[in-house]
Design a protein around this motif. Structure first.
Motif, short mmCIF file in Angstrom:
data_model
loop_
_atom_site.label_atom_id
_atom_site.label_comp_id
_atom_site.label_asym_id
_atom_site.label_seq_id
_atom_site.Cartn_x
_atom_site.Cartn_y
_atom_site.Cartn_z
N THR A 45 0.84 -1.18 0.00
CA THR A 45 0.00 0.00 0.00
C THR A 45 0.87 1.23 0.00
OG1 THR A 45 -0.10 0.19 2.39
CG2 THR A 45 -1.68 -1.27 1.35
N GLN A 67 -14.92 1.70 3.37
CA GLN A 67 -14.40 2.23 2.12
C GLN A 67 -12.87 2.33 2.18
OE1 GLN A 67 -16.66 3.17 -0.55
NE2 GLN A 67 -17.96 1.98 0.82
N GLN A 68 -12.27 2.70 1.05
CA GLN A 68 -10.82 2.88 1.03
C GLN A 68 -10.38 3.94 2.02
OE1 GLN A 68 -8.69 0.94 -0.55
NE2 GLN A 68 -7.01 2.06 0.42
N GLU A 126 -7.46 3.96 4.92
CA GLU A 126 -6.47 5.04 5.04
C GLU A 126 -6.45 5.59 6.46
OE1 GLU A 126 -5.18 9.30 2.97
OE2 GLU A 126 -7.08 8.36 2.43
#
Length: 295
Positions: free
Chosen positions: A19, A154-155, A159
């Motif tokens: 990532t 969600q992404q 994060e």
């Protein structure tokens, strides 16, 4: 996190992904054990008050004040506020570079709740390391089938876990933020400088931290963070869903007598979606930091 009408089901498989560490070391400057502190707090509360706290807890409430002493509004005694900011930015640079030479375990546990009852869960354990170019490499070692209700990860939520909850605020990050000095505060066994942090200007498509940071007065490294990532997406067009993020508090622990690395994150918040509230509780543990270069 986005609202959903039905139970969110996702497929996770063990494996590696790239990532976008730390052996425990005893130190006299550290935070008290959480369980012992909680027991002391409960013993001092009367039964009616404790029932009230349980009722409040069922609604979700991240506590930023746990472990804090009285806030002293006086300025730093030996340097100016800009000097403090400059020093902690440089110290965070060192922490960020040092962490690239550690591996660690990240244990994420989320629950959705209705009242005090757990209605769904997300649990993932990951081994984290960094490659020669400083890129984060994750190997999922445990992943339960997610069953969170009322929200969809969600992404941005991933994060949060990787970047905002274990926040590092380096000299490169500081120009993007307005830092307001709040005062000096004793946090457990540490003397700290407290700052309110908010983005100077929000750019479309970019996310920021807003909240408070506590900077240790001797090492000038951040030891506590409380706030949230943003911006939230509340007002949405037709067929779009709101995207909200919870308030969290993160504590760091000193490793190898030098570096204050993230150790524990807790979030207990009610996300106010247009379709109704969603109570989310989250605990992240960052453990087993191990130096990889033998230094």
């Amino acid at each position: 996190m986005k609202e959903v009408g039905l139970r969110f089901q996702a497929q996770l498989t063990a494996g590696s992904r790239t990532t976008l560490g730390l052996r425990s070391s005893k130190t006299s400057r550290t935070f008290r054990p959480w369980r012992a502190r909680l027991c002391r707090m409960v013993l001092r509360i009367s039964v009616p008050a404790f029932v009230l706290l349980l009722a409040m807890g069922s609604q979700g409430q991240t506590n930023c004040e746990e472990g804090n002493g009285l806030l002293d509004f006086s300025p730093p005694k030996t340097m100016t506020v800009p000097d403090v900011i400059k020093k902690f930015g440089a110290a965070e640079d060192v922490v960020k570079q040092a962490r690239l030479h550690y591996t660690f375990k990240q244990d994420v546990l989320m629950h959705t709740l209705s009242g005090t009852s757990v209605t769904g869960e997300f649990h993932e354990v990951t081994s984290v390391s960094f490659d020669a170019k400083g890129r984060r490499v994750e190997e999922v070692t445990f992943a339960a089938q997610p069953s969170l209700r009322g929200i969809q990860l969600q992404q941005d939520d991933m994060e949060d876990i990787r970047a905002f909850m274990p926040l590092l605020m380096t000299s490169e990050d500081l120009p993007e933020y307005k830092l307001t000095y709040s005062g000096q505060q004793h946090v457990d066994d540490l003397d700290t400088y407290v700052f309110h942090v908010e983005p100077k200007k929000e750019e479309i498509g970019k996310r920021y931290f807003e909240g408070r940071i506590w900077v240790e007065a001797q090492d000038f490294q951040i030891v506590k963070v409380c706030g949230k990532s943003g911006p939230d997406k509340v007002r949405v067009k037709k067929h779009e869903r709101a995207d909200l993020h919870p308030m969290f508090v993160t504590y760091r622990q000193q490793v190898d007598g030098k570096y204050w690395f993230p150790a524990y994150t807790r979030s207990d918040d009610t996300l106010r979606f247009p379709s109704g509230p969603a109570h989310l509780r989250e605990i992240i543990k960052y453990t087993a930091y191990t130096r990889t270069d033998g230094h």
